[in-house]
Design a protein around this motif. Structure first.
Motif, PDB file in Angstrom:
ATOM      1  N   LEU A  14      -4.674  -8.774   1.952  1.00  0.00           N
ATOM      2  CA  LEU A  14      -5.312  -7.644   2.083  1.00  0.00           C
ATOM      3  C   LEU A  14      -4.578  -6.405   1.923  1.00  0.00           C
ATOM      4  CD1 LEU A  14      -6.201  -8.009   5.887  1.00  0.00           C
ATOM      5  CD2 LEU A  14      -7.861  -8.356   4.209  1.00  0.00           C
ATOM      6  N   PRO A  15      -5.284  -5.192   1.456  1.00  0.00           N
ATOM      7  CA  PRO A  15      -4.822  -3.959   0.903  1.00  0.00           C
ATOM      8  C   PRO A  15      -4.022  -3.206   2.027  1.00  0.00           C
ATOM      9  CG  PRO A  15      -7.051  -3.574   1.295  1.00  0.00           C
ATOM     10  CD  PRO A  15      -6.832  -5.201   1.661  1.00  0.00           C
ATOM     11  N   TRP A  16      -2.979  -3.862   2.368  1.00  0.00           N
ATOM     12  CA  TRP A  16      -2.155  -3.175   3.428  1.00  0.00           C
ATOM     13  C   TRP A  16      -1.508  -1.957   2.991  1.00  0.00           C
ATOM     14  CZ3 TRP A  16      -2.663  -5.081   8.069  1.00  0.00           C
ATOM     15  CH2 TRP A  16      -3.231  -6.255   8.174  1.00  0.00           C
ATOM     16  N   PRO A  17      -1.478  -0.683   3.813  1.00  0.00           N
ATOM     17  CA  PRO A  17      -0.861   0.535   3.573  1.00  0.00           C
ATOM     18  C   PRO A  17       0.569   0.076   3.652  1.00  0.00           C
ATOM     19  CG  PRO A  17      -1.722   0.628   5.781  1.00  0.00           C
ATOM     20  CD  PRO A  17      -2.180  -0.874   5.138  1.00  0.00           C
ATOM     21  N   PRO A  18       1.664   1.220   3.337  1.00  0.00           N
ATOM     22  CA  PRO A  18       2.974   0.636   3.581  1.00  0.00           C
ATOM     23  C   PRO A  18       3.024   0.625   5.188  1.00  0.00           C
ATOM     24  CG  PRO A  18       2.802   2.505   2.127  1.00  0.00           C
ATOM     25  CD  PRO A  18       1.309   2.142   2.478  1.00  0.00           C
ATOM     26  N   ALA A  19       3.933  -0.345   5.506  1.00  0.00           N
ATOM     27  CA  ALA A  19       4.305  -0.612   6.865  1.00  0.00           C
ATOM     28  C   ALA A  19       4.914   0.601   7.852  1.00  0.00           C
ATOM     29  CB  ALA A  19       5.451  -1.840   7.038  1.00  0.00           C
TER      30      ALA A  19
END
Length: 173
Positions: free
Chosen positions: A151-156
């Protein structure tokens, strides 16, 4: 081995014995069964999570920074040990036996949330409820990142900061 397998049900005592070059029956001198071995590993992993959070929080400048550092330390540990983190949260051993040692991490987080409230950095509320909401969001986010890495995760860090603002009520950094 659990970090590689990411599934406690896939671990066998024979495989453990082979990995440490001992007879399969020798494992029983230390652990009565596979579940006891898995539980001991999970307890040690949980202690590492608590230690990482405590160290990160101790270096912070204020209660809000300490809470953020504690949560980011958990996220780093999960990123470094995705299989173990998955087993910590989803294991069959956990579902059958529970892990009472997990209470320590919850207590530390409740205290960190309470410190933010006491310092006027977060609105007064029930710190246990806020902690459970925060832990649900963070654990869910970490599990999703492990289970759905494409998935295109944003920075944690950005996602955790949003949780801290929305769920704890901290001011945006």
């Amino acid at each position: 081995m659990l970090d590689e397998l990411a599934d406690d049900e896939a671990l066998s005592l024979r495989a453990v014995a082979r990995a440490v070059s001992i007879a399969a029956t020798s494992v029983y001198l230390h652990f009565p069964d596979r579940d006891a071995l898995v539980l001991a590993v999970l307890q040690r992993c949980h202690e590492q999570l608590v230690e990482a959070g405590d160290a990160a929080a101790a270096a912070a400048s204020d209660p809000a920074a300490a809470l953020r550092a504690r949560i980011l330390a958990q996220a780093r540990w999960a990123r470094e040990h995705p299989g173990l983190y998955k087993v910590l949260r989803e294991s069959g051993v956990h579902r059958r036996l529970g892990m009472p040692f997990k209470k320590v991490l919850v207590e530390r987080t409740v205290a960190a949330v309470q410190a933010c409230m006491d310092a006027g950095l977060a609105p007064a509320d029930d710190p246990t409820t806020v902690t459970i909401d925060l832990r649900t969001a963070v654990n869910g986010m970490l599990a999703q990142r492990i289970n759905e890495p494409d998935l295109p995760w944003p920075p944690a860090e950005e996602q955790i900061d949003r949780f801290l603002v929305k769920l704890v009520g901290l001011h945006p950094a």
